[in-house]
Design a protein around this motif. Structure first.
Motif, PDB file in Angstrom:
ATOM      1  N   ASP A  50       0.832  -1.210   0.000  1.00 30.24           N
ATOM      2  CA  ASP A  50       0.000   0.000   0.000  1.00 30.24           C
ATOM      3  C   ASP A  50       0.863   1.254   0.000  1.00 30.24           C
ATOM      4  OD1 ASP A  50      -2.275  -1.561   0.018  1.00 30.24           O
ATOM      5  OD2 ASP A  50      -2.647  -1.310   2.179  1.00 30.24           O
ATOM      6  N   LEU A  51       1.903   1.245   0.817  1.00 30.68           N
ATOM      7  CA  LEU A  51       2.802   2.397   0.899  1.00 30.68           C
ATOM      8  C   LEU A  51       3.484   2.645  -0.441  1.00 30.68           C
ATOM      9  CD1 LEU A  51       4.170   4.576   2.656  1.00 30.68           C
ATOM     10  CD2 LEU A  51       5.819   2.842   3.362  1.00 30.68           C
ATOM     11  N   LEU A  52       3.993   1.585  -1.058  1.00 29.04           N
ATOM     12  CA  LEU A  52       4.676   1.723  -2.349  1.00 29.04           C
ATOM     13  C   LEU A  52       3.728   2.234  -3.431  1.00 29.04           C
ATOM     14  CD1 LEU A  52       7.324   1.360  -3.876  1.00 29.04           C
ATOM     15  CD2 LEU A  52       6.645  -0.997  -4.338  1.00 29.04           C
ATOM     16  N   SER A  53       2.518   1.699  -3.467  1.00 27.81           N
ATOM     17  CA  SER A  53       1.572   2.136  -4.498  1.00 27.81           C
ATOM     18  C   SER A  53       1.061   3.550  -4.264  1.00 27.81           C
ATOM     19  CB  SER A  53       0.401   1.161  -4.604  1.00 27.81           C
ATOM     20  OG  SER A  53      -0.383   1.212  -3.435  1.00 27.81           O
ATOM     21  N   SER A  54       1.187   4.043  -3.036  1.00 32.04           N
ATOM     22  CA  SER A  54       0.688   5.391  -2.744  1.00 32.04           C
ATOM     23  C   SER A  54       1.740   6.480  -2.951  1.00 32.04           C
ATOM     24  CB  SER A  54       0.165   5.463  -1.303  1.00 32.04           C
ATOM     25  OG  SER A  54       1.248   5.396  -0.390  1.00 32.04           O
ATOM     26  N   LEU A  55       2.963   6.089  -3.293  1.00 31.92           N
ATOM     27  CA  LEU A  55       4.016   7.091  -3.492  1.00 31.92           C
ATOM     28  C   LEU A  55       3.725   7.905  -4.748  1.00 31.92           C
ATOM     29  CD1 LEU A  55       7.369   5.229  -2.781  1.00 31.92           C
ATOM     30  CD2 LEU A  55       6.415   7.123  -1.493  1.00 31.92           C
ATOM     31  N   PRO A  56       3.463   9.203  -4.596  1.00 33.20           N
ATOM     32  CA  PRO A  56       3.179  10.009  -5.775  1.00 33.20           C
ATOM     33  C   PRO A  56       4.439  10.381  -6.563  1.00 33.20           C
ATOM     34  CG  PRO A  56       3.069  11.368  -3.813  1.00 33.20           C
ATOM     35  CD  PRO A  56       3.329   9.953  -3.353  1.00 33.20           C
TER      36      PRO A  56
END
Length: 149
Positions: A50-56
């Motif tokens: 989730d953290l990786l996919s949320s990195l803008p």
């Protein structure tokens, strides 16, 4: 004085890098007895994915973590390995390795020069870095970084 401030900054950077790494990999990033583990995106827990996919913006994170190494000649071996593992995670495809190679102020080149001149206090560290080179994902990162030089 200045040396105490530099030491506090170094410790703060090391803690921040370890917290970030644990945020992606959870407890799997911590080896027993201080052992060094080779981590990949397959080791991510749900929170890490989730953290990786949320990195803008991977560029900002890449720049921040590489500058922690470049700006501090006394950074610990563990912190350098944390940065390498985070960069490996962030360099999931050729586009992101190109982002790394184009970081501002020649940061990729400075980072690689720092690693080349790095005098490790631990023989396991050198073996761990060599082990990273054998993975398919690292090969793309390595070739892109080589072009940056």
């Amino acid at each position: 004085g200045a040396n105490e401030k530099r030491q506090k900054n170094r410790m703060g950077n090391a803690v921040a890098l370890r917290v970030l790494k644990c945020g992606f990999f959870g407890n799997s990033s911590l080896g027993l007895n201080g052992s060094i583990k080779t981590l990949s995106s397959s080791c991510l827990d749900d929170a890490g994915r989730d953290l990786l996919s949320s990195l803008p913006d991977k560029r900002s994170l890449m720049n921040s973590i590489t500058s922690a190494v470049v700006s501090d000649r006394g950074i610990s071996d563990a912190a350098i390995l944390d940065v390498l593992q985070l960069l490996r995670l962030l360099s999931s495809d050729e586009r992101t390795t190109e982002i790394f190679a184009s970081l501002p102020n020649k940061m990729a080149e400075k980072f690689l020069m720092t690693l080349l001149l790095w005098e490790s206090g631990c023989t396991l560290t050198a073996a761990s870095i060599c082990g990273l080179k054998d993975t398919e994902k690292y090969q793309g990162f390595y070739s892109c970084v080589s072009r940056a030089l």
